[in-house]
Write a protein that holds these residues in place. Sequence first.
Motif, PDB file in Angstrom:
ATOM      1  N   UNK A 150       0.748  -1.159   0.066  1.00 10.39           N
ATOM      2  CA  UNK A 150      -0.009   0.041   0.066  1.00 10.39           C
ATOM      3  C   UNK A 150       0.832   1.373  -0.117  1.00 10.39           C
ATOM      4  N   UNK A 151       1.947   1.317   0.922  1.00 13.23           N
ATOM      5  CA  UNK A 151       2.765   2.397   1.019  1.00 13.23           C
ATOM      6  C   UNK A 151       3.811   2.593  -0.105  1.00 13.23           C
ATOM      7  N   UNK A 152       4.417   1.576  -0.958  1.00 13.99           N
ATOM      8  CA  UNK A 152       5.165   1.526  -1.791  1.00 13.99           C
ATOM      9  C   UNK A 152       4.642   1.598  -3.277  1.00 13.99           C
ATOM     10  N   UNK A 153       3.486   0.724  -3.379  1.00 14.13           N
ATOM     11  CA  UNK A 153       2.923   0.708  -4.797  1.00 14.13           C
ATOM     12  C   UNK A 153       3.817  -0.381  -5.339  1.00 14.13           C
ATOM     13  N   UNK A 154       4.218  -1.212  -4.697  1.00 15.82           N
ATOM     14  CA  UNK A 154       4.964  -2.106  -5.435  1.00 15.82           C
ATOM     15  C   UNK A 154       4.450  -3.669  -4.962  1.00 15.82           C
ATOM     16  N   UNK A 155       4.095  -4.498  -5.859  1.00 15.07           N
ATOM     17  CA  UNK A 155       3.441  -5.752  -5.687  1.00 15.07           C
ATOM     18  C   UNK A 155       4.350  -6.476  -4.707  1.00 15.07           C
ATOM     19  N   UNK A 156       3.644  -6.970  -3.750  1.00 12.93           N
ATOM     20  CA  UNK A 156       4.429  -7.816  -2.516  1.00 12.93           C
ATOM     21  C   UNK A 156       5.058  -7.093  -1.690  1.00 12.93           C
TER      22      UNK A 156
END
Length: 508
Positions: free
Chosen positions: A135-141
């Motif tokens: 959620x905070x990094x917008x990176x999957x996983x």
Amino acid sequence: MGRPAQGAVLGAVLLLLSACAVGPDFKTPDLPAAASGADYTPAPTPARTAQANVPAGQVQELLPGRDIPAQWWDVFHSEPLDRLIRASLAQSPTLASAQAALRQAEATYDAKSGNLLWPQVTGQLGVQRERASEVSTQVPGGQLLTLYNASVNVSYNLDVFGGSRRQIEGERAAVEAQRYQVEAVYLTLTSNLVTTAIREASLRAQLQAVREVLQAQREQLNVIEKQFDTGAIAKSIVLQQRTQVAQTEATVPPIEKSLAQTRHQLAVFAGRLPSEAGLPEFDLASLSLPQALPLSLPSELARQRPDVRASEAQLHQASAAVGVATANLYPQIQLSASYGNSALRARDLFTGPTTLWNIGAGLTQPIFNGGALRAQQRAAVAAYDSAAAQYRNTVLGAFQNVADALRALELDANALQTQATAESLARQSLDLSTAQFRAGAVSYVTLLTAQQAWLQTHTALVQAQAARYADTAALFQALGGGWWNRGALADAVIAPGQQPAAQPAAQN
């Protein structure tokens, strides 16, 4: 009004507030009205004591206003006593403990001063490995991150109402109290050494007196036995004399026991084991009775007695505690700031884009705490009242000590004069009765009565002589012992040749 002017006004208000400390400003309590007079006792003390024509029977003169020497025990002119006291001061565990407590109080004061008076500045350097959420990094996983940071943090409690300064004032008073406790221990130690040495000398003199009597009784027993062998006297007289000799012999072990225990006590006061060798022996002949005695004015006594000064400092500490409890009722203002860098790579840590900082201020005002702060203030006031009562009690005890010593000097001198006369008459009576008994002019009962009278008066004379020395030591102790005149002996306790000055209380 512009922002710069508003900031200047606010700064001036805060500066003005920081100059005020709530709570009472400490003042040394006034002495009793009678302390302004010239006498310690209801009736004026005679300036000169009575005289007796025996050792330790010299006239002693009181000299009001004369100062007390630092090494007051020198008035007895005993080199062994002086050596013993000097060695004892260097190795006494009691004095060492008091000095260590003083160093602890000084270090505590330094620590509190550093924490309360100055801003607290800390540096922080760290590295942290973490997984950030999707959620905070917008990176999957999510994403694994290594965060490096370096910062300097500053915090300061603005002492608007003087709570911190009252705490420091209290710690400073605690240091002064412990400083005077050291002086009290010093005075008690030297006084104990002197009075114990005098007690030893007295016991040796009593032991010598009993042995003299015992020798005379044994000689008389030899005469009586010879008279019995010739049939001149009855066997009952021989038995009576043998009983008298045995009774006198029975008084020797208790005196020897007291002498041994006194020696053991002297060794412990000197910081030694009783089994250690090298402890000097004392007798009355090795001591000189001083003929000139200093007498401080009553108005000066409270400033000279270390126990009174320590009690005054404890009262000051209690006064400061009232200020602390009062300040806790008011708002507390905290200032904080930090400056540093935070980066995902160590090499980027001190680059411009990684810089971060913050500055802030906070105010905490107690609103509801169940009355705890008010109760703490009442408790501090009650503690101050208790310390004030203890101070008055200490002052009264100090004046009592001096009054007792002065009356003892006067009355024990009179007692020695009377006892010297009684001993002289008893000796003359014994000599006359002995000669008359040998000539058959008086009965054995008359001789026995004369022997008993001389034994009692001779022992009492020795005790009266020792009392003169003990009274002199008690006077010097009651007057404070002259600690304010110490130079090199003061070490780290008192600055050379100076009397410690009371620190001023914070002013509103």
